[in-house]
Design a protein around this motif. Sequence first.
Motif, short mmCIF file in Angstrom:
data_model
loop_
_atom_site.label_atom_id
_atom_site.label_comp_id
_atom_site.label_asym_id
_atom_site.label_seq_id
_atom_site.Cartn_x
_atom_site.Cartn_y
_atom_site.Cartn_z
N VAL A 198 0.84 -1.20 0.00
CA VAL A 198 0.00 0.00 0.00
C VAL A 198 0.88 1.25 0.00
CG1 VAL A 198 -1.73 1.32 1.27
CG2 VAL A 198 -1.93 -1.16 1.14
N GLN A 199 1.96 1.22 0.77
CA GLN A 199 2.86 2.36 0.81
C GLN A 199 3.49 2.62 -0.55
OE1 GLN A 199 3.39 4.54 3.19
NE2 GLN A 199 2.31 3.57 4.89
N ARG A 200 3.92 1.57 -1.23
CA ARG A 200 4.51 1.71 -2.57
C ARG A 200 3.51 2.34 -3.53
NH1 ARG A 200 2.35 -0.44 -7.02
NH2 ARG A 200 2.06 -2.42 -5.94
N TRP A 201 2.29 1.84 -3.52
CA TRP A 201 1.22 2.34 -4.39
C TRP A 201 0.85 3.78 -4.04
CZ3 TRP A 201 -3.73 3.23 -2.20
CH2 TRP A 201 -4.78 3.46 -3.10
N ALA A 202 0.74 4.06 -2.74
CA ALA A 202 0.39 5.42 -2.30
C ALA A 202 1.45 6.43 -2.74
CB ALA A 202 0.21 5.45 -0.79
N ASP A 203 2.72 6.05 -2.63
CA ASP A 203 3.81 6.95 -3.03
C ASP A 203 3.79 7.20 -4.54
OD1 ASP A 203 4.75 7.27 -0.46
OD2 ASP A 203 6.28 5.70 -0.63
N ALA A 204 3.50 6.15 -5.31
CA ALA A 204 3.48 6.30 -6.77
C ALA A 204 2.40 7.27 -7.22
CB ALA A 204 3.28 4.94 -7.43
N ILE A 205 1.23 7.18 -6.62
CA ILE A 205 0.14 8.08 -6.98
C ILE A 205 0.39 9.48 -6.43
CG2 ILE A 205 -2.34 8.50 -6.71
CD1 ILE A 205 -2.71 5.46 -6.78
N ASP A 206 0.95 9.54 -5.23
CA ASP A 206 1.27 10.82 -4.61
C ASP A 206 2.21 11.65 -5.48
OD1 ASP A 206 0.57 12.27 -2.27
OD2 ASP A 206 2.58 11.99 -1.46
N ALA A 207 3.06 10.99 -6.24
CA ALA A 207 4.06 11.68 -7.06
C ALA A 207 3.51 12.22 -8.37
CB ALA A 207 5.22 10.71 -7.35
N ARG A 208 2.27 11.90 -8.70
CA ARG A 208 1.69 12.36 -9.96
C ARG A 208 1.34 13.86 -9.84
NH1 ARG A 208 -0.01 8.02 -13.31
NH2 ARG A 208 -1.39 9.45 -14.44
N PRO A 209 1.82 14.71 -10.75
CA PRO A 209 1.52 16.15 -10.67
C PRO A 209 0.04 16.46 -10.65
CG PRO A 209 3.33 15.76 -12.19
CD PRO A 209 2.78 14.41 -11.84
N ALA A 210 -0.76 15.73 -11.44
CA ALA A 210 -2.20 15.99 -11.48
C ALA A 210 -2.85 15.67 -10.14
CB ALA A 210 -2.86 15.18 -12.59
N VAL A 211 -2.32 14.68 -9.45
CA VAL A 211 -2.85 14.33 -8.13
C VAL A 211 -2.54 15.45 -7.14
CG1 VAL A 211 -2.62 12.71 -6.19
CG2 VAL A 211 -2.78 11.85 -8.54
N SER A 212 -1.34 15.97 -7.20
CA SER A 212 -0.98 17.09 -6.33
C SER A 212 -1.89 18.29 -6.56
CB SER A 212 0.48 17.49 -6.56
OG SER A 212 0.86 18.55 -5.72
N ARG A 213 -2.17 18.59 -7.82
CA ARG A 213 -3.06 19.70 -8.12
C ARG A 213 -4.48 19.40 -7.64
NH1 ARG A 213 -0.09 19.49 -12.90
NH2 ARG A 213 -1.79 18.46 -14.04
N GLY A 214 -4.94 18.19 -7.91
CA GLY A 214 -6.29 17.82 -7.51
C GLY A 214 -6.51 17.90 -6.01
N ARG A 215 -5.50 17.59 -5.24
CA ARG A 215 -5.62 17.67 -3.78
C ARG A 215 -5.73 19.11 -3.30
NH1 ARG A 215 -1.26 16.13 -0.66
NH2 ARG A 215 -2.70 16.18 1.10
N MET A 216 -5.25 20.05 -4.07
CA MET A 216 -5.28 21.46 -3.66
C MET A 216 -6.65 22.10 -3.83
SD MET A 216 -1.69 22.74 -5.40
CE MET A 216 -1.90 24.46 -4.93
N VAL A 217 -7.42 21.62 -4.79
CA VAL A 217 -8.66 22.29 -5.17
C VAL A 217 -9.71 22.15 -4.07
CG1 VAL A 217 -10.50 22.42 -6.88
CG2 VAL A 217 -8.15 21.93 -7.61
N ASN A 218 -10.35 23.27 -3.75
CA ASN A 218 -11.40 23.34 -2.72
C ASN A 218 -10.89 22.97 -1.33
OD1 ASN A 218 -13.78 21.99 -5.09
ND2 ASN A 218 -13.43 24.13 -4.58
N ARG A 219 -9.59 23.13 -1.11
CA ARG A 219 -9.01 22.82 0.21
C ARG A 219 -9.09 24.04 1.11
NH1 ARG A 219 -6.45 18.96 2.52
NH2 ARG A 219 -6.43 17.75 0.60
N MET A 220 -9.46 23.80 2.37
CA MET A 220 -9.58 24.87 3.35
C MET A 220 -8.70 24.67 4.58
SD MET A 220 -13.65 25.74 3.45
CE MET A 220 -13.33 27.08 4.60
#
Length: 289
Positions: free
Chosen positions: A238-260
């Motif tokens: 799970v850690q390996r998979w989580a890190d791989a997705i975490d490193a995707r630029p689109a994922v980083s951007r998606g996490r920012m949207v509508n964040r408070m």
Amino acid sequence: MNQYIPPKVWTWNKPNGGEFASINRPIAGPTHDKKLPVGKHPLQLYSLATPNGQKVTIMLEELLALGHKGAEYDAWLIKIGDGDQFGSGFVEVNPNSKIPALMDRSEPKPVRVFESGSILTYLAEKFGEFLPTERAARAETFSWLFWQMGSAPYLGGGFGHFYAYAPEKIEYAIDRFAMETKRQMDVLDRRLAESEYLAGPDYTIADMAVWPWYGGLAKGRSYNDAARFLSVHEYKNVQRWADAIDARPAVSRGRMVNRMSGDPAFQLRERHDASDFETKTQDKLQAAE
């Protein structure tokens, strides 16, 4: 602690729900009149950067990264703590009063889509991405997508609620849902020992659905010190998979949207253009005041 004896018939005579008591109620429908704003893009998203909200913004940013200009979107902030989800306009889009909710205004008649898994499927089919067409691979993708729909309430509304948000710590409830959450993490770990991503070798909407919940837990982002409490470091796959997705630029951007919450530099409370990531994060808005 006095033992609770349920009455013959339950009545709603006091707030309950701990931190979320002010927005919990046993009836549906709007509480006030409020129209939803509409921006310039075909896709109008009304959301908040909870795990369910992140699924959709990650998907939209991934589609844009692939060059799908039709996936441009306006993301409007729905403050669930303030009860925005009970406004009449929002209830028209989602009668269940939960984020995220999407309006697709590119169709001859605007299409409403609610429930995060439904939105992921709708967008995948609309743009032909992140959902295999081959029957077996498609079935595997849907199996893991619906696994998340059925499993995450035990993580969030079960473990997360009683561990982090309930007004008192109840050993039975925490033990019950901690055990189930660890079982679910083991399910994922075993699957990811044999497959790069959940549905196979390719990144799909199944990963986008599961990652904000279980990847967030694996990376220590959920429910205070829950990662230590649940020993999530033990789930190596799970850690390996989580890190791989975490490193995707689109994922980083998606996490920012509508964040408070969190780092102001990582909060884009509304998103109306790709340039907003550079110019309208909360740290920049605060500096300009």
